[in-house]
Design an enzyme around this catalytic site. Structure first.
Site, PDB file in Angstrom:
ATOM      1  N   GLY A  60       0.761  -1.245   0.000  1.00  0.00           N
ATOM      2  CA  GLY A  60       0.000   0.000   0.000  1.00  0.00           C
ATOM      3  C   GLY A  60       0.793   1.298   0.000  1.00  0.00           C
ATOM      4  CD1 TRP A  62       4.263   2.913  -4.903  1.00  0.00           C
ATOM      5  CD2 TRP A  62       3.310   2.945  -6.938  1.00  0.00           C
ATOM      6  NE1 TRP A  62       5.245   2.693  -5.831  1.00  0.00           N
ATOM      7  CE2 TRP A  62       4.698   2.706  -7.080  1.00  0.00           C
ATOM      8  CE3 TRP A  62       2.515   2.992  -8.076  1.00  0.00           C
ATOM      9  CZ2 TRP A  62       5.297   2.532  -8.333  1.00  0.00           C
ATOM     10  CZ3 TRP A  62       3.112   2.817  -9.334  1.00  0.00           C
ATOM     11  CH2 TRP A  62       4.493   2.589  -9.447  1.00  0.00           C
ATOM     12  CG  ASP A  79      -1.874  -6.672  -4.529  1.00  0.00           C
ATOM     13  OD1 ASP A  79      -0.959  -5.897  -4.863  1.00  0.00           O
ATOM     14  OD2 ASP A  79      -1.686  -7.904  -4.369  1.00  0.00           O
ATOM     15  CG  ASP A  95      -5.714 -12.284 -11.694  1.00  0.00           C
ATOM     16  OD1 ASP A  95      -5.153 -11.284 -12.197  1.00  0.00           O
ATOM     17  OD2 ASP A  95      -5.463 -13.446 -12.040  1.00  0.00           O
ATOM     18  CG  ASP A 119       5.195  -1.124  -7.982  1.00  0.00           C
ATOM     19  OD1 ASP A 119       6.096  -1.321  -8.824  1.00  0.00           O
ATOM     20  OD2 ASP A 119       5.431  -1.045  -6.758  1.00  0.00           O
ATOM     21  CE  LYS A 159       7.344  -3.677 -10.000  1.00  0.00           C
ATOM     22  NZ  LYS A 159       8.383  -3.074  -9.174  1.00  0.00           N
TER      23      LYS A 159
HETATM   24  C1  SAM Z   1       5.933  -4.652  -5.965  1.00  0.00           C
HETATM   25  S1  SAM Z   1       4.395  -5.076  -5.248  1.00  0.00           S
HETATM   26  C2  SAM Z   1       3.558  -3.530  -5.201  1.00  0.00           C
HETATM   27  C3  SAM Z   1       4.052  -2.589  -4.128  1.00  0.00           C
HETATM   28  C4  SAM Z   1       3.148  -1.384  -3.975  1.00  0.00           C
HETATM   29  N1  SAM Z   1       3.231  -0.493  -5.138  1.00  0.00           N
HETATM   30  C5  SAM Z   1       3.464  -0.566  -2.766  1.00  0.00           C
HETATM   31  O1  SAM Z   1       3.773   0.626  -2.900  1.00  0.00           O
HETATM   32  O2  SAM Z   1       3.367  -1.082  -1.655  1.00  0.00           O
HETATM   33  C6  SAM Z   1       3.607  -5.917  -6.558  1.00  0.00           C
HETATM   34  C7  SAM Z   1       2.184  -6.358  -6.263  1.00  0.00           C
HETATM   35  O3  SAM Z   1       1.564  -6.772  -7.486  1.00  0.00           O
HETATM   36  C8  SAM Z   1       0.558  -7.689  -7.115  1.00  0.00           C
HETATM   37  N2  SAM Z   1       0.070  -8.433  -8.282  1.00  0.00           N
HETATM   38  C9  SAM Z   1       0.756  -9.301  -9.062  1.00  0.00           C
HETATM   39  N3  SAM Z   1      -0.042  -9.817 -10.020  1.00  0.00           N
HETATM   40  C10 SAM Z   1      -1.264  -9.241  -9.856  1.00  0.00           C
HETATM   41  C11 SAM Z   1      -2.516  -9.371 -10.532  1.00  0.00           C
HETATM   42  N4  SAM Z   1      -2.652 -10.204 -11.565  1.00  0.00           N
HETATM   43  N5  SAM Z   1      -3.568  -8.650 -10.081  1.00  0.00           N
HETATM   44  C12 SAM Z   1      -3.431  -7.824  -9.019  1.00  0.00           C
HETATM   45  N6  SAM Z   1      -2.256  -7.655  -8.337  1.00  0.00           N
HETATM   46  C13 SAM Z   1      -1.196  -8.359  -8.741  1.00  0.00           C
HETATM   47  C14 SAM Z   1       1.264  -8.572  -6.091  1.00  0.00           C
HETATM   48  O4  SAM Z   1       0.321  -9.272  -5.315  1.00  0.00           O
HETATM   49  C15 SAM Z   1       2.074  -7.534  -5.301  1.00  0.00           C
HETATM   50  O5  SAM Z   1       1.432  -7.169  -4.117  1.00  0.00           O
END
Ligand code: SAM
Length: 203
Positions: A60, A62, A79, A95, A119, A159
């Site tokens: 969380g 961002w 997420d 998802d 991200d 990203k």
């Molecule tokens: C690098 S982290 C994000 C960090 C976040 N921006 C922060 O500031 O805390 C990447 C996130 O992408 C989520 N993610 C990956 N594939 C996803 C999908 N298909 N749908 C939703 N979220 C997804 C992961 O569960 C993970 O929590």
């Protein structure tokens, strides 16, 4: 490399990392917050009153940045993982690739939005190429969604990994937006293949 070895190294690195320390001191949930701050300092993508979609939002950082630093933003975070609520933002656990998740997002805003930021990244498997391909697919999915859901002067940030999907994403972004920048924020780890694509103004 074995998974428990990766975890031990990850814990050691986290302890040494200045951005991890800083995020704890400043009450942010992740060091990722500084990447968004640095992106915004350079590219000015967030303004008071914006409607914002945060894809891959957990834990969380961002979303906290948007809610704490800007007034009257309407924020939706999604997420796969559940996360603690942030202000009056709306959260979806699901998802993003699922059609039903996209429908929920569209129904929530009922109009085009100012900023889509992603991200999203897969859990690392240890295979950097595979990680970069799968994360690249997420980025493309986010780019296509932003094309249909952004206001004409909207912003898209995602990203993006240096790797086989990099050119495909940049080329598709160029066809979709008038302005494209690739930026690696100083807080993004040097050894990481990660950068961010920042796109402005739909074609
Ligand atoms: C690098 S982290 C994000 C960090 C976040 N921006 C922060 O500031 O805390 C990447 C996130 O992408 C989520 N993610 C990956 N594939 C996803 C999908 N298909 N749908 C939703 N979220 C997804 C992961 O569960 C993970 O929590």
């Amino acid at each position: 490399m074995k998974k428990n070895k990766i975890s031990k190294e990850w814990i050691k690195r986290q302890r040494r990392d200045i951005y991890v320390k800083k995020s704890k001191q400043e009450g942010f949930r992740s060091r990722a917050v500084y990447k968004l701050q640095e992106i915004n300092d350079k590219h000015r993508i967030i303004k008071n009153g914006f409607s914002v979609i945060d894809l891959g939002a957990a834990p969380g950082g961002w979303s906290q940045y948007v809610i704490q630093k800007f007034r009257n933003c309407k924020l939706l975070s999604i997420d796969l993982k559940e996360m603690e609520p942030i202000g009056n933002s709306y959260q979806i656990v699901g998802d993003f690739n699922e059609k039903s998740s996209k429908e929920k997002i569209i129904n929530y805003f009922k109009e085009k939005v100012d900023l889509v930021m992603s991200d999203m990244a897969v859990n690392t498997t240890g295979n950097k190429n595979l990680d970069s391909v799968v994360t690249g697919e997420l980025s493309l999915e986010a780019l296509r969604f932003s094309k249909s859901e952004l206001k004409p002067n909207g912003f898209f940030v995602s990203k993006i990994f240096m790797g086989s999907t990099f050119n495909e994403i940049v080329n598709e972004a160029k066809l979709t937006f008038k302005e494209i920048n690739i930026f690696k924020p100083p807080s993004s780890r040097k050894e990481s293949k990660e950068s961010f694509i920042i796109c402005k103004k739909l074609r």
